[in-house]
Design a protein around this motif. Sequence first.
Motif, PDB file in Angstrom:
ATOM      1  N   ALA A  39     -15.415  35.329  17.538  1.00 30.00           N
ATOM      2  CA  ALA A  39     -15.203  36.603  16.850  1.00 30.00           C
ATOM      3  C   ALA A  39     -13.860  36.611  16.136  1.00 30.00           C
ATOM      4  CB  ALA A  39     -15.282  37.754  17.832  1.00 30.00           C
ATOM      5  N   PRO A  40     -13.810  37.130  14.919  1.00 31.71           N
ATOM      6  CA  PRO A  40     -12.532  37.182  14.196  1.00 31.71           C
ATOM      7  C   PRO A  40     -11.661  38.334  14.671  1.00 31.71           C
ATOM      8  CG  PRO A  40     -14.263  38.157  12.855  1.00 31.71           C
ATOM      9  CD  PRO A  40     -14.943  37.645  14.108  1.00 31.71           C
ATOM     10  N   VAL A  41     -10.347  38.132  14.668  1.00 30.31           N
ATOM     11  CA  VAL A  41      -9.387  39.185  14.966  1.00 30.31           C
ATOM     12  C   VAL A  41      -8.209  39.041  14.013  1.00 30.31           C
ATOM     13  CG1 VAL A  41      -9.978  39.432  17.406  1.00 30.31           C
ATOM     14  CG2 VAL A  41      -8.251  37.766  16.729  1.00 30.31           C
ATOM     15  N   ARG A  42      -7.477  40.118  13.851  1.00 33.73           N
ATOM     16  CA  ARG A  42      -6.259  40.092  13.043  1.00 33.73           C
ATOM     17  C   ARG A  42      -5.087  40.399  13.963  1.00 33.73           C
ATOM     18  NH1 ARG A  42      -6.999  44.474   8.728  1.00 33.73           N
ATOM     19  NH2 ARG A  42      -8.064  45.480  10.475  1.00 33.73           N
ATOM     20  N   LEU A  43      -4.059  39.590  13.880  1.00 33.09           N
ATOM     21  CA  LEU A  43      -2.882  39.763  14.711  1.00 33.09           C
ATOM     22  C   LEU A  43      -1.666  40.045  13.828  1.00 33.09           C
ATOM     23  CD1 LEU A  43      -3.348  36.669  17.082  1.00 33.09           C
ATOM     24  CD2 LEU A  43      -4.367  38.948  17.323  1.00 33.09           C
ATOM     25  N   PHE A  44      -0.702  40.801  14.363  1.00 34.46           N
ATOM     26  CA  PHE A  44       0.597  40.920  13.686  1.00 34.46           C
ATOM     27  C   PHE A  44       1.676  40.880  14.749  1.00 34.46           C
ATOM     28  CE2 PHE A  44      -0.534  45.241  14.728  1.00 34.46           C
ATOM     29  CZ  PHE A  44       0.654  45.918  14.957  1.00 34.46           C
ATOM     30  N   ASP A  45       2.806  40.274  14.393  1.00 35.38           N
ATOM     31  CA  ASP A  45       3.836  39.999  15.397  1.00 35.38           C
ATOM     32  C   ASP A  45       4.859  41.114  15.571  1.00 35.38           C
ATOM     33  OD1 ASP A  45       5.314  39.754  13.082  1.00 35.38           O
ATOM     34  OD2 ASP A  45       6.022  37.710  13.480  1.00 35.38           O
ATOM     35  N   GLY A  46       4.766  42.157  14.765  1.00 33.44           N
ATOM     36  CA  GLY A  46       5.712  43.259  14.856  1.00 33.44           C
ATOM     37  C   GLY A  46       7.005  43.028  14.108  1.00 33.44           C
ATOM     38  N   ALA A  47       7.180  41.811  13.583  1.00 29.59           N
ATOM     39  CA  ALA A  47       8.399  41.466  12.856  1.00 29.59           C
ATOM     40  C   ALA A  47       8.122  41.122  11.400  1.00 29.59           C
ATOM     41  CB  ALA A  47       9.104  40.301  13.531  1.00 29.59           C
ATOM     42  N   LEU A  49       4.909  39.448  10.202  1.00 27.38           N
ATOM     43  CA  LEU A  49       3.886  38.446   9.911  1.00 27.38           C
ATOM     44  C   LEU A  49       2.508  38.898  10.381  1.00 27.38           C
ATOM     45  CD1 LEU A  49       5.581  35.026  10.779  1.00 27.38           C
ATOM     46  CD2 LEU A  49       5.191  36.027   8.514  1.00 27.38           C
ATOM     47  N   GLU A  50       1.498  38.546   9.585  1.00 29.10           N
ATOM     48  CA  GLU A  50       0.095  38.793   9.912  1.00 29.10           C
ATOM     49  C   GLU A  50      -0.587  37.444  10.127  1.00 29.10           C
ATOM     50  OE1 GLU A  50      -1.870  41.667   9.748  1.00 29.10           O
ATOM     51  OE2 GLU A  50      -0.588  43.149   8.740  1.00 29.10           O
ATOM     52  N   ALA A  51      -1.608  37.436  10.966  1.00 32.49           N
ATOM     53  CA  ALA A  51      -2.358  36.203  11.194  1.00 32.49           C
ATOM     54  C   ALA A  51      -3.851  36.503  11.254  1.00 32.49           C
ATOM     55  CB  ALA A  51      -1.912  35.520  12.489  1.00 32.49           C
ATOM     56  N   ARG A  52      -4.611  35.658  10.615  1.00 34.23           N
ATOM     57  CA  ARG A  52      -6.071  35.674  10.785  1.00 34.23           C
ATOM     58  C   ARG A  52      -6.386  34.711  11.910  1.00 34.23           C
ATOM     59  NH1 ARG A  52      -7.723  33.675   6.138  1.00 34.23           N
ATOM     60  NH2 ARG A  52      -8.411  31.654   6.939  1.00 34.23           N
ATOM     61  N   ALA A  53      -7.183  35.140  12.878  1.00 29.97           N
ATOM     62  CA  ALA A  53      -7.450  34.311  14.051  1.00 29.97           C
ATOM     63  C   ALA A  53      -8.891  34.468  14.497  1.00 29.97           C
ATOM     64  CB  ALA A  53      -6.501  34.686  15.188  1.00 29.97           C
ATOM     65  N   VAL A  54      -9.294  33.593  15.395  1.00 30.43           N
ATOM     66  CA  VAL A  54     -10.644  33.644  15.957  1.00 30.43           C
ATOM     67  C   VAL A  54     -10.528  33.466  17.468  1.00 30.43           C
ATOM     68  CG1 VAL A  54     -11.009  31.164  15.624  1.00 30.43           C
ATOM     69  CG2 VAL A  54     -12.989  32.705  15.793  1.00 30.43           C
ATOM     70  N   LEU A  55     -11.361  34.166  18.211  1.00 30.57           N
ATOM     71  CA  LEU A  55     -11.314  34.057  19.664  1.00 30.57           C
ATOM     72  C   LEU A  55     -11.889  32.722  20.114  1.00 30.57           C
ATOM     73  CD1 LEU A  55     -12.453  37.619  20.848  1.00 30.57           C
ATOM     74  CD2 LEU A  55     -10.138  36.760  20.449  1.00 30.57           C
ATOM     75  N   VAL A  56     -11.139  32.019  20.961  1.00 34.22           N
ATOM     76  CA  VAL A  56     -11.628  30.756  21.522  1.00 34.22           C
ATOM     77  C   VAL A  56     -11.893  30.896  23.022  1.00 34.22           C
ATOM     78  CG1 VAL A  56     -10.560  29.303  19.770  1.00 34.22           C
ATOM     79  CG2 VAL A  56      -9.257  29.928  21.819  1.00 34.22           C
ATOM     80  N   GLU A  57     -11.464  32.030  23.575  1.00 36.26           N
ATOM     81  CA  GLU A  57     -11.748  32.339  24.980  1.00 36.26           C
ATOM     82  C   GLU A  57     -11.770  33.853  25.110  1.00 36.26           C
ATOM     83  OE1 GLU A  57      -9.849  31.635  29.470  1.00 36.26           O
ATOM     84  OE2 GLU A  57      -9.200  30.392  27.783  1.00 36.26           O
TER      85      GLU A  57
END
Length: 251
Positions: A39-47, A49-57
């Motif tokens: 499943a895709p998720v979007r992450l941001f570090d609070g500082a 940066l944004e990241a496109r990611a996928v769940l591996v677990e």
Amino acid sequence: MSTGPRIHVAADFIVGGDVVLPEGPARHVARVLRLGEGAPVRLFDGAGLEARAVLVEAGRKKVVARIEAVAPGRGESPLPVHLGQAISKGDRMDYAVQKAVELGVAAITPLYTEHGDVRLKGEREAKKLDHWQAVAASACEQCGRAVVPTVHPPLPLAEWLGQRSEPLRLVLHPGTAGALVRNDTPASVALLIGPEGGLSTSEIEAAMASDFSPLSLGPRILRTETAPVVALSLLQYRFGDLDGSLPHEAD
């Protein structure tokens, strides 16, 4: 980065690297949204940066996302505003913090004032500060900001006034003729909002002595949690990014 839930994770984003989601977001992703591996998720570090990611677990005890792409975040206002907000009870303060973040505030300092009826000490103050910082992070998840504004430890008003160096300093003062008469765009702004009972005469005088100018928001008296919403909207419209000239980019 337009698919999947948006989650704040204070971690280093490296393409190909794995990030373990914090307990709260992990529980939401796995148990509420019921997302599984792939499943895709979007992450941001609070500082920033944004990241496109996928769940591996995606287990009940651990949720891991693999970073696929990293990019600078967006949504930051060109006008840094430091909000000094008199502490109010319960949901009112949460609302003020949440909406201030949505409206692009750069920093928030909760304030102890003469007419304020909230006094926090020790562990209780620390817990409240953590809670308000979490409210700010959650607001960023919703509104698309990648920088989580700092909620500073609460201060007595006099101490906060003594720290100010912003070129434009405004104190909400109902019943005055104060208005945004400045023509040039300030580099930064300090905005002071009093408690439900208002700032005392001596506090208003202290603010004026610290180069604050009065700001009136019209003929009606606004609640302490409503005032920052209106004041920040005016500031962002006049000097920031709510003027309608920037194209809207949908998530």
